[in-house]
Design a protein around this motif. Structure first.
Motif, PDB file in Angstrom:
ATOM      1  N   CYS A  64       0.841  -1.208   0.000  1.00 36.87           N
ATOM      2  CA  CYS A  64       0.000   0.000   0.000  1.00 36.87           C
ATOM      3  C   CYS A  64       0.873   1.256   0.000  1.00 36.87           C
ATOM      4  O   CYS A  64       0.383   2.341   0.229  1.00 36.87           O
ATOM      5  CB  CYS A  64      -0.938   0.016   1.207  1.00 36.87           C
ATOM      6  N   THR A  77      -1.116  -4.837  -5.092  1.00 35.69           N
ATOM      7  CA  THR A  77      -1.025  -3.420  -4.743  1.00 35.69           C
ATOM      8  C   THR A  77      -2.433  -2.890  -4.514  1.00 35.69           C
ATOM      9  O   THR A  77      -3.322  -3.073  -5.345  1.00 35.69           O
ATOM     10  CB  THR A  77      -0.330  -2.631  -5.877  1.00 35.69           C
ATOM     11  N   TYR A  78      -2.624  -2.261  -3.340  1.00 37.55           N
ATOM     12  CA  TYR A  78      -3.968  -1.747  -3.016  1.00 37.55           C
ATOM     13  C   TYR A  78      -3.933  -0.297  -2.552  1.00 37.55           C
ATOM     14  O   TYR A  78      -4.984   0.297  -2.259  1.00 37.55           O
ATOM     15  CB  TYR A  78      -4.651  -2.644  -1.968  1.00 37.55           C
ATOM     16  N   LYS A 126      -0.709  -7.833  -9.175  1.00 34.09           N
ATOM     17  CA  LYS A 126      -2.144  -7.626  -9.277  1.00 34.09           C
ATOM     18  C   LYS A 126      -2.523  -6.394  -8.474  1.00 34.09           C
ATOM     19  O   LYS A 126      -1.784  -5.966  -7.590  1.00 34.09           O
ATOM     20  CB  LYS A 126      -2.912  -8.831  -8.685  1.00 34.09           C
ATOM     21  N   GLY A 127      -3.688  -5.828  -8.794  1.00 32.52           N
ATOM     22  CA  GLY A 127      -4.216  -4.723  -7.996  1.00 32.52           C
ATOM     23  C   GLY A 127      -5.503  -5.171  -7.337  1.00 32.52           C
ATOM     24  O   GLY A 127      -6.148  -6.117  -7.809  1.00 32.52           O
ATOM     25  N   TRP A 179      -9.131  -3.504  -5.463  1.00 30.25           N
ATOM     26  CA  TRP A 179      -9.948  -2.367  -5.033  1.00 30.25           C
ATOM     27  C   TRP A 179     -11.235  -2.905  -4.443  1.00 30.25           C
ATOM     28  O   TRP A 179     -12.012  -3.580  -5.139  1.00 30.25           O
ATOM     29  CB  TRP A 179     -10.249  -1.458  -6.230  1.00 30.25           C
TER      30      TRP A 179
END
Ligand code: NAP
Length: 376
Positions: free
Chosen positions: A265, A286-287, A310-311, A313
């Motif tokens: 993060c 990743t956030y 990867k992301g 949300w």
């Protein structure tokens, strides 16, 4: 929730109707909050809300004003807000840099929070939500930073009564932690998860969920003078395999260290470092981007270690996944909270009138606490 412009003519019409029937809508409710205060209310209700008419620096564009709800459409419930956190995404929304934007300006900020139902829908027995129930909003950008909100029962999710701050912070950060641990890698007990921003609200939830799932969690935090105290606090959330280190410490232990999932993060160098220790073929999710630095990929990690990026949300997950799955996750987390196995992030409760303290401190970094607005 209906937009204010859409509800205004209905409110005016209902207002006239209720005025002519003299008694108004009876909306008495009682509920026990963490301060064991009893809530009793009838419409009209009057309170304060925060609002902004233009995007910009939150401490400059946010104002606090009085408002009144005279009456609501008959299928609406009315909720008295109890507490709501100030999350980084709230500030980004006010700045106009977050992908979720209010339908129109002026708007009330606030993505999450908990409230108590003070009036159910007018048709008795039709609504699964009752007076005194605790609810959280179902959609983002709901506008939780106000004393009262209303909407149909589909706009809210009922939750069990629990510690006030836990309830107010239930819907975003612990859910994000839960999904990231469940959805990207098939992890088995003893596997290692590495994360940066380990003292963030998400990070604290990751440490606790790793403990519940039997995972070894390695959390990085930025170096600081009171690191020892911070480490001691975070260690109490984990299991005997929990490791808390500073971003700088990781470099010394990289050689013999492998993780099966990395959670980022922060971005920048710190993201590159946690990616370097990923096992072959494993994933970094990743956030968030707290450092505002891009994620830089080591070429060798891609070629020789085949790492995946990867992301995540939470908002997208909530929109695209079945509501039953969300309910199941909230139930799991609520049960953890009710049995003392999940505790909310380190926090400071701020009276609504002092909201500026919450905004300004959240923007500073190194605060060590999540600021929670407590409504009057
Ligand atoms: N993608 C999603 O669905 C989702 C969901 C929830 C949260 N998030 C994101 O996750 C992140 C954490 O959210 P939160 O509510 O848990 O945060 P939080 O409790 O407010 O904590 C903020 C964290 O960011 C760190 N930080 C602040 N400024 C920094 C900087 N310049 N460089 C490096 N680290 C910095 C803080 O560390 P210090 O103590 O060292 O300042 C702290 O660990 C945010 O980016 C948020 O937007 C994303």
């Amino acid at each position: 929730m209906m937009s204010k412009s859409a509800t205004r003519p209905i409110l005016r019409m209902l207002g006239r109707f209720y005025a002519s029937t003299s008694s108004g809508v009876e909306a008495a409710a009682s509920s026990t909050t963490s301060t064991t205060q009893t809530v009793k209310q009838t419409l009209p209700v009057t309170g304060h809300k925060l609002a902004y008419s233009e995007f910009g620096d939150p401490s400059a564009v946010i104002r606090r004003e009085r408002f009144q709800i005279d009456a609501v459409p008959e299928n609406h419930i009315v909720v008295k807000m109890l507490a709501s956190p100030v999350n980084p995404a709230d500030l980004n929304t006010i700045q106009g840099t977050y992908p979720v934007k209010p339908a129109k300006l002026p708007a009330v900020p606030g993505n999450e929070g908990v409230g108590v139902v003070i009036k159910t829908a007018a048709i008795p027995g039709r609504d699964p939500i009752n007076e005194g129930d605790w609810v959280i909003p179902r959609t983002p950008a709901f506008g939780t930073w106000q004393a009262f909100v209303h909407g149909s029962s589909e706009d809210f999710i009922k939750i069990p009564q629990m510690d006030l701050v836990t309830a107010a912070t239930l819907s975003v950060n612990p859910c994000t932690a839960y999904r990231m641990l469940k959805d990207f890698e098939t992890l088995k007990p003893g596997d290692r998860v590495i994360q940066n921003g380990g003292n963030s609200a998400v990070g604290q939830a990751v440490i606790q969920l790793c403990r519940e799932f039997g995972l070894k969690c390695v959390s990085l935090v930025r170096p600081r003078e009171d690191f020892k105290q911070l480490k001691a606090k975070l260690m109490t959330l984990g299991n005997s395999d929990t490791i808390i280190i500073t971003d700088d410490d990781l470099r010394g232990m990289m050689r013999d260290f492998k993780a099966q999932l990395a959670l980022n993060c922060v971005g920048g160098k710190c993201a590159t470092d946690i990616m370097r220790v990923l096992d072959t073929g494993r994933t970094m999710v990743t956030y968030g981007g707290m450092s505002r630095q891009p994620v830089v990929l080591p070429t060798s990690s891609l070629i020789f270690n085949d790492v995946k990026l990867k992301g995540f949300w939470m908002t997208r997950w909530n929109r695209t996944q079945p509501h039953e799955d969300r309910k199941e996750m909230l139930e799991y987390l609520s049960n953890l909270a009710l049995t003392g196995k999940w505790i909310p992030p380190e926090h400071k409760l701020i009276p609504f009138a002092k909201y500026r303290d919450a905004l300004e401190n959240t923007m500073k970094g190194y605060t060590g606490v999540k600021y929670i607005i407590k409504f009057d």
